[in-house]
Design a protein around this motif. Structure first.
Motif, PDB file in Angstrom:
ATOM      1  N   VAL A   6      -1.124  78.726  82.298  1.00  0.00           N
ATOM      2  CA  VAL A   6      -0.927  79.458  83.544  1.00  0.00           C
ATOM      3  C   VAL A   6      -2.205  79.392  84.379  1.00  0.00           C
ATOM      4  O   VAL A   6      -3.299  79.672  83.887  1.00  0.00           O
ATOM      5  CB  VAL A   6      -0.573  80.936  83.277  1.00  0.00           C
ATOM      6  CG1 VAL A   6      -0.464  81.703  84.595  1.00  0.00           C
ATOM      7  CG2 VAL A   6       0.723  81.035  82.483  1.00  0.00           C
ATOM      8  N   GLN A   7      -2.074  79.026  85.627  1.00  0.00           N
ATOM      9  CA  GLN A   7      -3.203  79.001  86.551  1.00  0.00           C
ATOM     10  C   GLN A   7      -3.088  80.190  87.502  1.00  0.00           C
ATOM     11  O   GLN A   7      -2.092  80.339  88.189  1.00  0.00           O
ATOM     12  CB  GLN A   7      -3.227  77.701  87.353  1.00  0.00           C
ATOM     13  CG  GLN A   7      -4.395  77.599  88.326  1.00  0.00           C
ATOM     14  CD  GLN A   7      -4.413  76.290  89.097  1.00  0.00           C
ATOM     15  OE1 GLN A   7      -3.653  75.377  88.786  1.00  0.00           O
ATOM     16  NE2 GLN A   7      -5.281  76.207  90.089  1.00  0.00           N
ATOM     17  N   LEU A   8      -4.121  81.028  87.526  1.00  0.00           N
ATOM     18  CA  LEU A   8      -4.120  82.223  88.363  1.00  0.00           C
ATOM     19  C   LEU A   8      -4.993  81.993  89.588  1.00  0.00           C
ATOM     20  O   LEU A   8      -6.165  81.647  89.477  1.00  0.00           O
ATOM     21  CB  LEU A   8      -4.646  83.421  87.566  1.00  0.00           C
ATOM     22  CG  LEU A   8      -4.768  84.749  88.326  1.00  0.00           C
ATOM     23  CD1 LEU A   8      -3.393  85.244  88.747  1.00  0.00           C
ATOM     24  CD2 LEU A   8      -5.485  85.792  87.462  1.00  0.00           C
ATOM     25  N   GLU A   9      -4.427  82.198  90.761  1.00  0.00           N
ATOM     26  CA  GLU A   9      -5.152  82.071  92.020  1.00  0.00           C
ATOM     27  C   GLU A   9      -5.220  83.443  92.684  1.00  0.00           C
ATOM     28  O   GLU A   9      -4.227  84.175  92.710  1.00  0.00           O
ATOM     29  CB  GLU A   9      -4.460  81.077  92.953  1.00  0.00           C
ATOM     30  CG  GLU A   9      -4.360  79.658  92.401  1.00  0.00           C
ATOM     31  CD  GLU A   9      -5.691  78.918  92.420  1.00  0.00           C
ATOM     32  OE1 GLU A   9      -6.647  79.429  93.072  1.00  0.00           O
ATOM     33  OE2 GLU A   9      -5.780  77.849  91.790  1.00  0.00           O
ATOM     34  N   LEU A  10      -6.384  83.786  93.248  1.00  0.00           N
ATOM     35  CA  LEU A  10      -6.585  85.104  93.857  1.00  0.00           C
ATOM     36  C   LEU A  10      -7.092  84.950  95.285  1.00  0.00           C
ATOM     37  O   LEU A  10      -8.297  85.101  95.551  1.00  0.00           O
ATOM     38  CB  LEU A  10      -7.580  85.926  93.029  1.00  0.00           C
ATOM     39  CG  LEU A  10      -7.190  86.214  91.570  1.00  0.00           C
ATOM     40  CD1 LEU A  10      -8.359  86.823  90.822  1.00  0.00           C
ATOM     41  CD2 LEU A  10      -5.979  87.121  91.520  1.00  0.00           C
ATOM     42  N   PRO A  11      -6.220  84.671  96.237  1.00  0.00           N
ATOM     43  CA  PRO A  11      -6.650  84.573  97.633  1.00  0.00           C
ATOM     44  C   PRO A  11      -7.085  85.944  98.152  1.00  0.00           C
ATOM     45  O   PRO A  11      -6.561  86.974  97.729  1.00  0.00           O
ATOM     46  CB  PRO A  11      -5.405  84.072  98.365  1.00  0.00           C
ATOM     47  CG  PRO A  11      -4.262  84.493  97.506  1.00  0.00           C
ATOM     48  CD  PRO A  11      -4.776  84.428  96.085  1.00  0.00           C
ATOM     49  N   ASN A  12      -8.037  85.967  99.064  1.00  0.00           N
ATOM     50  CA  ASN A  12      -8.573  87.216  99.619  1.00  0.00           C
ATOM     51  C   ASN A  12      -8.020  87.418 101.021  1.00  0.00           C
ATOM     52  O   ASN A  12      -8.283  86.619 101.923  1.00  0.00           O
ATOM     53  CB  ASN A  12     -10.102  87.152  99.654  1.00  0.00           C
ATOM     54  CG  ASN A  12     -10.719  88.492 100.039  1.00  0.00           C
ATOM     55  OD1 ASN A  12     -10.029  89.426 100.442  1.00  0.00           O
ATOM     56  ND2 ASN A  12     -12.028  88.590  99.906  1.00  0.00           N
TER      57      ASN A  12
END
Length: 206
Positions: A6-12
């Motif tokens: 699983v790849q987790l991305e956290l855009p701001n």
């Protein structure tokens, strides 16, 4: 997550609706497996959520409900506010003799904010009925918290407690109180929990 594939991305989103919409539309083209979002304006996000779901992405709403969602993450928004108001009332009873003047920074834009704001009012009234809310204004970002607090203090210099439904707003209000003299002899109390992002908050005795 990587070990499970699983790849987790956290855009701001920077607490900005247009940025949130832009980020979501960018991710819409990438077709992620799932999205967890805290909509700043549910009406503005509905069609975007529908777009994700139509292409097979799972949509999870945090802090409220959308018509277009697969699940939602929620807690008792009212109870969290009530606990905050109760703690503030107990602090006022201990440090201000049950009196005090309050600025309440509310969040009237989303379900979480509205329910938490009402909880603060009710918890404060039940615990310290002698405390007066002299101003109730919208504020959710640090910038708004500072600006509103400065404005209210200029008109009501006897305000000695600031409560916020959003932790970010409380974080901005704190230096405004310090600048106005609220830091002298202050008795700190944890009066605002994190909402959009974790931020400290204090009640200041003037």
């Amino acid at each position: 997550y990587a070990g499970r594939g699983v790849q987790l991305e956290l855009p701001n989103d920077n607490m900005d609706l247009s940025t949130q919409v832009s980020n979501l539309n960018t991710w819409l083209t990438k077709k992620p497996g799932a999205v967890v979002s805290f909509p700043m304006d549910p009406a503005a996000i509905e069609s975007i959520a529908a777009g994700f779901r139509s292409q097979g992405s799972i949509w999870v709403t945090y802090g409220g409900d959308l018509q277009n969602q697969d699940a939602s993450l929620q807690f008792s928004f009212y109870d969290s506010g009530y606990g905050l108001g109760k703690n503030a009332g107990e602090w006022a009873n201990a440090h201000l003799g049950g009196k005090g003047k309050v600025l309440l920074l509310i969040d009237d834009t989303i379900q979480l904010g509205r329910e938490r704001s009402q909880g603060i009012v009710d918890g404060l009234a039940a615990t310290a009925p002698g405390v007066e809310i002299v101003a109730k204004q919208q504020g959710i970002t640090p910038e708004q918290g500072m600006s509103v607090t400065n404005s209210v203090l200029s008109q009501n210099p006897d305000v000695n407690i600031v409560l916020a439904a959003a932790g970010d707003a409380a974080h901005g209000a704190h230096p405004a109180l310090i600048t106005a003299g609220g830091g002298a002899g202050a008795a700190p109390a944890p009066l605002s929990g994190p909402q959009r992002t974790p931020s400290p908050a204090r009640a200041e005795e003037r």
